[in-house]
Design an enzyme around this catalytic site. Structure first.
Site, PDB file in Angstrom:
ATOM      1  CB  ALA A 162      -0.935  -0.011   1.196  1.00 39.19           C
ATOM      2  CG  HIS A 217       7.209  -2.729   1.268  1.00 39.44           C
ATOM      3  ND1 HIS A 217       5.934  -2.861   0.777  1.00 39.44           N
ATOM      4  CD2 HIS A 217       7.066  -2.426   2.584  1.00 39.44           C
ATOM      5  CE1 HIS A 217       5.055  -2.633   1.739  1.00 39.44           C
ATOM      6  NE2 HIS A 217       5.717  -2.369   2.854  1.00 39.44           N
ATOM      7  CG  ASN A 241       1.814  -9.483   4.820  1.00 38.07           C
ATOM      8  OD1 ASN A 241       1.854  -9.639   6.034  1.00 38.07           O
ATOM      9  ND2 ASN A 241       0.855 -10.007   4.075  1.00 38.07           N
ATOM     10  CG  ASP A 296       2.172  -2.626   8.704  1.00 36.42           C
ATOM     11  OD1 ASP A 296       2.446  -1.410   8.746  1.00 36.42           O
ATOM     12  OD2 ASP A 296       2.197  -3.276   7.642  1.00 36.42           O
TER      13      ASP A 296
HETATM   14 ZN   LIG Z   1       4.161  -0.662   7.672  1.00 35.28          ZN
END
Ligand SMILES: [Zn+2]
Length: 406
Positions: A162, A217, A241, A296
């Site tokens: 996101a 990420h 994730n 998170d």
């Molecule tokens: Zn985060």
């Protein structure tokens, strides 16, 4: 008034002027051992003694909290949270909002945290560093800010999650140093994609400054993670994730995180971001000493279900314990640390002792504050949570005082 604001009134600061405070009669989880009929003696900001009630000598005039039929555990430490209770660390970068947010955390058992930013233009990050420095130096009424976690902007455009892709940029140590100075050298953790050009050298320089470096990420393959560990990457942001998944011939980032002892692993334990079976595999692979529960969380943690507009432009829908974009994609969590612990016990089947460890000592160790935080031991900071048998937070004590925002 929101439920957590109401609760804060009930906290009161009645022990603020007392030098000594005794919590007695409950089950103490240090979290290395369990002490039935235990007691914790606090003197000033520190823990003076922990043991069985009769071992912890008590004068009769002592201010006492009766914790019979309850658990006495170390305060939770969240290494990865962007906000909660309607407040956003990056968007509402002002002292008042951060202070109120610290109260929101406190009622969920969090006694300290890393204020976590997301990918954003330099000026926005710079402004957040300034505000957070002010909040760290002034102190907050609720949970203590241990430092800052920069999640991005030096991540991979292939795994943005996101995070806004347009602001993702290649690693720049020069930019980092500007933010580091602005923050008063309070940046403790940085999440990067080490496989992008310049990533390894960048990781090495951060490590040399004493900053913990996480992979996250990231589109790194297994071999790239193995290499990155040699350059100082030692932690994984929200494992599973926004990283390459596991294949038996291409183990990916997950394969490296699961198999390498050098890497500690965060997990968003809301059972929405990660399937309970995957969390069970993580626990078996990493063991109880290498996992950190994180939230998170977005500003919508602790808020009623409904539609919200994030940063004045992005529509999000909060429903059934999840925060999603209208497309259905997850846009951060609505998790709180007390629920993370509860989920690990009730849905993953962990012992409370091990779940508490993942929310306290392990995160303290990742950022090198385990000498003062994360366990109930003589000489450590008096950061304590009293939980009911149903694992609900009944009281939070931070640096020896109950949370007092009013
Ligand atoms: Zn985060």
């Amino acid at each position: 008034m929101l439920p957590h604001e109401l609760l804060l009134f009930n906290f009161g600061g009645s022990f603020m002027d007392e030098k000594r405070l005794l919590i007695k009669g409950g089950t103490v989880i240090t979290p290395f051992k369990i002490i039935e009929d235990g007691a914790v003696l606090i003197e000033g900001k520190k823990i003076k003694k922990v043991g069985k009630i009769d071992e912890v000598k008590i004068s009769s005039s002592l201010k006492t909290i009766d914790a019979e039929e309850k658990y006495i555990v170390p305060g939770f430490i969240d290494l990865h949270t962007h906000g909660g209770g309607g407040y956003d660390i990056l968007v509402d970068a002002n002292y008042d909002a951060i202070n109120k947010l610290s109260g929101f955390y406190a009622i969920h058992g969090v006694t300290s945290f890393l204020a976590t930013t997301a990918t954003a233009p330099h000026d926005v990050l710079k402004n957040a560093m300034k505000t957070l420095r002010e909040a760290i130096e002034k102190g907050t009424g609720g949970a203590q800010i241990l430092g800052i976690h920069l999640e991005g902007p030096w991540i991979s455009k292939k795994k943005p999650g996101a995070q806004p892709v347009q602001w993702i940029r290649p690693p720049s140590f020069e930019e980092f140093m500007k933010l580091y100075e602005e923050s008063g050298k309070n940046i403790k953790l940085v999440t990067i994609a080490p496989e992008v050009e310049g990533g390894l050298e960048f990781a090495k320089k951060l490590r040399e400054l004493g900053v913990t470096v996480a992979i996250g990420h990231s589109a790194a393959n297994y071999e790239e993670v193995v290499e990155a560990v040699k350059y100082g990457v030692s932690h994984a942001a929200h494992t599973f994730n926004a990283m390459n998944g596991f294949h038996h011939r291409k183990p990916g980032t997950i394969g490296a995180v699961l198999s390498m002892d050098e890497i500690t692993a965060e997990v968003i334990a809301d059972c929405v971001h990660v399937h309970p079976a995957a969390i069970k595999i993580l626990v078996r692979a990493k063991g109880v000493d290498k996992i950190c529960l994180i939230t998170d969380s977005t500003p919508y943690a602790g808020m009623p279900d409904g539609e919200y507009t994030f940063a004045g432009m992005i529509k999000v829908i909060v429903k059934n314990g999840a925060c999603r974009l209208p497309t259905g994609q997850l846009a951060g969590s609505v998790l709180t640390m007390d629920h993370a612990v509860k989920n690990m016990v009730e849905k993953i089947g962990l012992s409370l002792k091990n779940a508490i460890r993942m929310a306290t000592h392990n995160p303290a160790k990742v950022i090198g504050v385990d000498d003062v935080k994360g366990s109930l031991e003589t000489g450590k900071d008096a950061d304590i949570v009293i939980l009911s048998k149903k694992l609900e937070v009944e009281m939070t004590i931070i640096n020896g005082i109950t949370s007092n925002l009013h």
